[in-house]
Design a protein around this motif. Structure first.
Motif, PDB file in Angstrom:
ATOM      1  N   GLY A  26       0.825  -1.210   0.000  1.00 43.44           N
ATOM      2  CA  GLY A  26       0.000   0.000   0.000  1.00 43.44           C
ATOM      3  C   GLY A  26       0.857   1.255   0.000  1.00 43.44           C
ATOM      4  N   GLY A  27       0.227   2.362  -0.337  1.00 40.59           N
ATOM      5  CA  GLY A  27       0.881   3.663  -0.211  1.00 40.59           C
ATOM      6  C   GLY A  27       1.867   4.016  -1.305  1.00 40.59           C
ATOM      7  N   MET A  28       1.898   3.283  -2.410  1.00 43.24           N
ATOM      8  CA  MET A  28       2.833   3.614  -3.486  1.00 43.24           C
ATOM      9  C   MET A  28       2.349   4.840  -4.245  1.00 43.24           C
ATOM     10  N   ASP A  29       3.286   5.686  -4.638  1.00 41.18           N
ATOM     11  CA  ASP A  29       2.968   6.882  -5.415  1.00 41.18           C
ATOM     12  C   ASP A  29       3.096   6.544  -6.900  1.00 41.18           C
ATOM     13  N   HIS A  30       1.976   6.448  -7.586  1.00 44.83           N
ATOM     14  CA  HIS A  30       1.980   6.098  -9.001  1.00 44.83           C
ATOM     15  C   HIS A  30       1.805   7.330  -9.900  1.00 44.83           C
ATOM     16  N   SER A  31       1.979   8.513  -9.356  1.00 42.99           N
ATOM     17  CA  SER A  31       1.723   9.722 -10.151  1.00 42.99           C
ATOM     18  C   SER A  31       2.626   9.791 -11.387  1.00 42.99           C
ATOM     19  N   GLY A  32       3.879   9.362 -11.237  1.00 44.54           N
ATOM     20  CA  GLY A  32       4.782   9.368 -12.392  1.00 44.54           C
ATOM     21  C   GLY A  32       4.323   8.403 -13.463  1.00 44.54           C
ATOM     22  N   LEU A  33       3.864   7.226 -13.062  1.00 39.66           N
ATOM     23  CA  LEU A  33       3.352   6.240 -14.011  1.00 39.66           C
ATOM     24  C   LEU A  33       2.092   6.752 -14.693  1.00 39.66           C
ATOM     25  N   PHE A  34       1.211   7.381 -13.919  1.00 34.71           N
ATOM     26  CA  PHE A  34      -0.033   7.912 -14.502  1.00 34.71           C
ATOM     27  C   PHE A  34       0.281   8.960 -15.585  1.00 34.71           C
ATOM     28  N   ALA A  35       1.215   9.839 -15.292  1.00 30.44           N
ATOM     29  CA  ALA A  35       1.586  10.881 -16.258  1.00 30.44           C
ATOM     30  C   ALA A  35       2.207  10.262 -17.509  1.00 30.44           C
ATOM     31  N   PHE A  36       3.051   9.250 -17.304  1.00 33.62           N
ATOM     32  CA  PHE A  36       3.689   8.567 -18.431  1.00 33.62           C
ATOM     33  C   PHE A  36       2.638   7.904 -19.322  1.00 33.62           C
ATOM     34  N   LEU A  37       1.679   7.197 -18.707  1.00 27.95           N
ATOM     35  CA  LEU A  37       0.661   6.509 -19.499  1.00 27.95           C
ATOM     36  C   LEU A  37      -0.267   7.489 -20.214  1.00 27.95           C
ATOM     37  N   GLN A  38      -0.470   8.647 -19.609  1.00 26.67           N
ATOM     38  CA  GLN A  38      -1.268   9.680 -20.283  1.00 26.67           C
ATOM     39  C   GLN A  38      -0.610  10.062 -21.615  1.00 26.67           C
ATOM     40  N   GLU A  39       0.707  10.175 -21.596  1.00 32.95           N
ATOM     41  CA  GLU A  39       1.442  10.511 -22.827  1.00 32.95           C
ATOM     42  C   GLU A  39       1.373   9.375 -23.848  1.00 32.95           C
ATOM     43  N   LYS A  40       1.260   8.140 -23.348  1.00 34.98           N
ATOM     44  CA  LYS A  40       1.307   6.977 -24.231  1.00 34.98           C
ATOM     45  C   LYS A  40      -0.075   6.541 -24.732  1.00 34.98           C
ATOM     46  N   LEU A  41      -1.122   7.245 -24.342  1.00 35.87           N
ATOM     47  CA  LEU A  41      -2.472   6.852 -24.762  1.00 35.87           C
ATOM     48  C   LEU A  41      -2.623   6.711 -26.277  1.00 35.87           C
ATOM     49  N   PRO A  42      -2.004   7.586 -27.099  1.00 36.09           N
ATOM     50  CA  PRO A  42      -2.146   7.398 -28.551  1.00 36.09           C
ATOM     51  C   PRO A  42      -1.651   6.050 -29.052  1.00 36.09           C
ATOM     52  N   SER A  43      -0.799   5.365 -28.285  1.00 39.85           N
ATOM     53  CA  SER A  43      -0.244   4.088 -28.748  1.00 39.85           C
ATOM     54  C   SER A  43      -1.299   2.981 -28.788  1.00 39.85           C
ATOM     55  N   ILE A  44      -2.472   3.204 -28.186  1.00 43.19           N
ATOM     56  CA  ILE A  44      -3.493   2.154 -28.202  1.00 43.19           C
ATOM     57  C   ILE A  44      -4.140   2.000 -29.576  1.00 43.19           C
ATOM     58  N   THR A  45      -3.814   2.893 -30.509  1.00 45.31           N
ATOM     59  CA  THR A  45      -4.326   2.747 -31.872  1.00 45.31           C
ATOM     60  C   THR A  45      -3.483   1.764 -32.681  1.00 45.31           C
ATOM     61  N   ASP A  46      -2.384   1.286 -32.108  1.00 51.50           N
ATOM     62  CA  ASP A  46      -1.534   0.284 -32.757  1.00 51.50           C
ATOM     63  C   ASP A  46      -1.613  -1.034 -31.991  1.00 51.50           C
ATOM     64  N   TYR A  47      -1.393  -2.130 -32.694  1.00 51.37           N
ATOM     65  CA  TYR A  47      -1.289  -3.421 -32.029  1.00 51.37           C
ATOM     66  C   TYR A  47      -0.026  -3.437 -31.164  1.00 51.37           C
ATOM     67  N   PRO A  48      -0.093  -4.093 -30.012  1.00 52.75           N
ATOM     68  CA  PRO A  48       1.133  -4.281 -29.238  1.00 52.75           C
ATOM     69  C   PRO A  48       1.999  -5.361 -29.869  1.00 52.75           C
TER      70      PRO A  48
END
Length: 270
Positions: A26-48
């Motif tokens: 518990g108690g982990m700070d994921h704010s950096g991960l959230f910001a990173f994934l926000q930037e990567k949202l356009p990548s969901i238009t491509d297959y992984p």
């Protein structure tokens, strides 16, 4: 149908104040991960990538093992089901009490399943031995030297050792680079537990290349989605920021255990 495990707060439509359904830090700070994934949202238009690269490259570098000894999975649970599928119809024994998914996965793929309560009682005719180390839910840990001894003595049986909670113990457990010379051991690992991201579903298997090849042949393409792959790469690049204060966690666990035992004693009716 196998329903699975974990929380079901999506059923209630209200905030859950305390969630005991998932054993994650518990108690982990994921704010950096959230910001990173926000930037990567356009990548969901491509297959992984169908095999979840480049995440396996980061794991290989982290563990100092070849990429062909790693299989990325959609959570450790997919790894469990892939193993059961790869060895369908075998005789499995499960060290109990433990996580229910091992037996569920085995039955789904036609295994005969036996329960054992000691590693001294492994049936001679068993093909697969399933154990969780550290164990869920008891927290017990099998000694590393004992496991190595059993692996060497039972070369005709495959040991599947779920180490999803390896990040939550100070006791020695098997390391991925130690087991690659054995053809009868598979380790299950969980990024979900280490980084407290159960909703992203990230796990991986490590084993001898022959075993990884056999398991990988059962895997469906794109089982790990684009954002989960991106998140895994980010977390492994920033793992120092997510380092657990394990000594403190274990101290608090012992303190809570003692308090619960004292409380139970007060309510015990003789």
């Amino acid at each position: 149908m196998v329903i699975g495990h974990g929380n079901d707060k999506y059923k209630y439509g209200k905030e859950i104040l305390h969630d005991f359904s998932s054993n994650i830090p518990g108690g982990m700070d994921h704010s950096g991960l959230f910001a990173f994934l926000q930037e990567k949202l356009p990548s969901i238009t491509d297959y992984p990538n169908p095999t979840a690269s480049p995440l396996d490259e980061y794991i290989a570098k982290r563990l100092s093992i070849p990429q062909n000894t790693i299989c990325i999975s959609n959570g450790a649970t997919e790894g469990i089901y892939l193993i059961a599928q790869a060895f369908r119809g075998c005789r499995s024994c499960v060290l109990m009490p433990t996580f229910s998914e091992y037996a569920d996965a085995c039955r789904m793929h036609g295994h005969s399943v036996n329960s054992i309560f000691s590693l001294n009682d492994i049936p001679n005719d068993s093909h697969l031995i399933w154990l969780c180390n550290p164990n869920n839910p008891t927290g017990t840990i099998q000694e590393k030297n004992l496991l190595i001894k059993l692996i060497k003595e039972n070369h005709n049986k495959i040991f599947i050792i779920d180490q999803s909670y390896e990040c939550l113990t100070e006791q020695p457990v098997l390391q991925a680079n130690e087991i690659l010379n054995y053809e009868n051991v598979i380790l299950i690992h969980s990024l979900t537990k280490e980084f407290a991201i159960p909703g992203l579903r990230l796990g991986y298997l490590t084993a001898n290349p022959m075993l990884i090849k056999r398991i990988g042949e059962e895997r469906m393409p794109w089982s790990v989605n684009q954002l989960a792959i991106q998140a895994g790469c980010y977390l492994l690049q920033h793992e120092q920021e997510y380092k657990l204060n394990l000594h403190y966690i274990l101290q608090e666990k012992d303190k809570l255990t003692n308090e619960l035992q004292e409380l139970a004693g007060k309510f015990y009716i003789r």
